[in-house]
Design an enzyme around this catalytic site. Structure first.
Site, PDB file in Angstrom:
ATOM      1  N   HIS A 100      -7.380   0.385   4.183  1.00  0.00           N
ATOM      2  CA  HIS A 100      -7.392  -0.884   5.154  1.00  0.00           C
ATOM      3  C   HIS A 100      -8.774  -1.473   5.688  1.00  0.00           C
ATOM      4  CE1 HIS A 100      -3.017  -1.155   4.925  1.00  0.00           C
ATOM      5  NE2 HIS A 100      -3.090  -0.063   5.363  1.00  0.00           N
ATOM      6  N   ARG A 104     -10.159   7.895   4.214  1.00  0.00           N
ATOM      7  CA  ARG A 104      -8.776   7.553   3.737  1.00  0.00           C
ATOM      8  C   ARG A 104      -9.304   6.812   2.637  1.00  0.00           C
ATOM      9  NH1 ARG A 104      -4.100   4.710   6.535  1.00  0.00           N
ATOM     10  NH2 ARG A 104      -5.455   3.098   7.407  1.00  0.00           N
ATOM     11  N   ASP A 151     -17.348  12.873  -3.568  1.00  0.00           N
ATOM     12  CA  ASP A 151     -18.719  13.284  -3.982  1.00  0.00           C
ATOM     13  C   ASP A 151     -19.586  12.581  -2.864  1.00  0.00           C
ATOM     14  OD1 ASP A 151     -17.955  14.750  -6.082  1.00  0.00           O
ATOM     15  OD2 ASP A 151     -18.819  13.352  -7.605  1.00  0.00           O
ATOM     16  N   GLU A 186       4.834   7.960   4.047  1.00  0.00           N
ATOM     17  CA  GLU A 186       5.036   6.576   4.713  1.00  0.00           C
ATOM     18  C   GLU A 186       6.169   5.595   4.080  1.00  0.00           C
ATOM     19  OE1 GLU A 186       0.966   4.933   5.115  1.00  0.00           O
ATOM     20  OE2 GLU A 186       0.486   5.595   3.132  1.00  0.00           O
ATOM     21  N   ASP A 192       3.603   1.855   7.873  1.00  0.00           N
ATOM     22  CA  ASP A 192       4.220   1.428   6.689  1.00  0.00           C
ATOM     23  C   ASP A 192       5.697   1.995   6.532  1.00  0.00           C
ATOM     24  OD1 ASP A 192       2.370   0.324   4.634  1.00  0.00           O
ATOM     25  OD2 ASP A 192       0.938   1.834   5.010  1.00  0.00           O
TER      26      ASP A 192
END
Ligand code: 3PY
Ligand code: MG
Length: 253
Positions: free
Chosen positions: A46, A71, A85, A151, A177
Site C-alpha cells: 500500500h 510487506r 535481496d 485477510e 481487508d
C-alpha cells in the site's frame, strides 16, 4: 544478513511490536526505529516503496538495532526476491488466499532444500564478501521470517491448512481487508469480522505458528496479546496524524 532479533524473541515466547512505514526516507525510518520498536514493516503493497528504497530503509533500521521487514507488493517469486535481496530480514506476503499460495510464498522465501529462492551475490548475502554463499543460504533459511496475511474469508475458511505449512513463522490477520471481504468495508469491529478473527485465533494460537495482527491502537493490541497474539503491528501514519491533531486541537480548540 544480521541475526533476526524478532525471530529470536518469538522463539523465546516473547511479544514483538512493530509499525508499518511507507515513506522512502531513511532518515525518518531511523528516527522511528529509535523509538523502541522491535521491527519496522516497509510497505511496498500500500506504499510506493521500490526495492531501491527498501535497501536504504533496511540500513537505517539495522543501524538502530531494529529488524527490517518488508510487506511485498504481491505473492510472486520475482517480486519477493528483490525485496529480500535488498536486505529485508523477512517479508509480509499480503493477500494469500489459498493453502497453495502459502506454499508458493515459502518456496519464494527459502533457499534449497525447502524452497527455490533465486541465489546470487546481493546485499542480503553481503555480496559473498563474508561467508561462503552456501553457508549464507543455510543462515538465510534460519533467519528470514515469513509472515503470511489472512485477510479474506477464503483464507479464514482454510486456516487449518495454513498452519500445516512448514516454513511460515507468523499468520497475520489484516482486519481491514477482511472487513472488506465480508461485505463490511472498514468496519473492523463488525460482529462478522470479529467472528472470523476469533476463528483464526482459535486455530493459530495452539499451533506452532505465531498469531499476528494489525492493531491500530494500544487497547486493541492489549486485547489481542491477552488472547495469545505475539506479533503486533500498527501504523506510523496514524501516530503522526494523532499527534499533530492533538497539538492543533489543544491550541485551536
Ligand atoms: C489489513 O488490515 O488489511 C492489513 O493488511 C493490515 O496490515
Ligand atoms: Mg491488507
Amino acid at each position: 544478513m544480521l541475526r533476526n532479533n524478532v525471530k529470536a524473541k518469538l522463539e523465546a515466547g516473547e511479544v514483538v511490536l512493530g509499525t508499518f512505514f511507507k515513506y522512502p526516507e531513511p532518515t525518518l525510518a531511523e528516527y522511528v526505529a529509535m523509538q523502541g520498536w522491535d521491527f519496522l514493516v516497509f510497505d511496498a503493497e500500500h506504499g510506493a516503496l521500490e526495492p531501491r528504497d527498501v535497501e536504504g530503509l533496511c540500513r537505517a533500521a539495522e543501524l538502530r538495532g531494529v529488524t527490517p521487514i518488508t510487506r511485498v507488493t504481491t505473492n510472486q517469486a520475482h517480486v519477493i526476491l528483490r525485496f529480500l535481496d535488498a536486505g529485508s530480514h523477512g517479508v509480509h506476503v499480503p493477500w494469500v488466499n489459498t493453502p497453495d499460495g502459502v506454499e508458493e510464498a515459502v518456496q519464494s522465501v527459502k533457499y534449497w532444500p525447502r524452497g527455490r529462492r533465486g541465489l546470487a551475490g546481493s546485499r542480503a548475502s553481503e555480496w559473498g564478501v563474508g561467508e561462503a554463499i552456501g553457508e549464507y543460504t543455510r543462515r538465510a533459511n534460519r533467519e528470514t521470517m515469513l509472515v503470511v496475511h489472512i485477510e479474506t474469508i477464503q483464507a479464514v475458511d482454510a486456516v487449518e491448512d495454513y498452519v500445516a505449512v512448514d516454513g511460515v513463522d507468523v499468520l497475520f490477520i489484516g482486519p481491514t481487508d477482511l472487513s472488506h471481504s465480508l461485505g463490511h468495508p472498514g468496519e473492523t469491529s463488525h460482529p462478522d469480522v470479529a467472528a472470523a478473527m476469533d476463528r483464526v485465533a482459535e486455530v493459530v494460537v495452539p499451533s506452532d505458528k505465531t498469531l499476528g495482527l494489525f492493531a491500530g491502537t494500544g487497547e486493541i493490541a492489549e486485547r489481542w496479546i491477552e488472547r495469545g497474539a505475539r506479533y503486533i503491528a500498527t501504523g506510523t501514519d496514524a501516530f503522526l496524524g494523532r499527534g499533530m491533531k492533538a497539538y492543533l486541537e489543544a491550541l485551536r480548540g
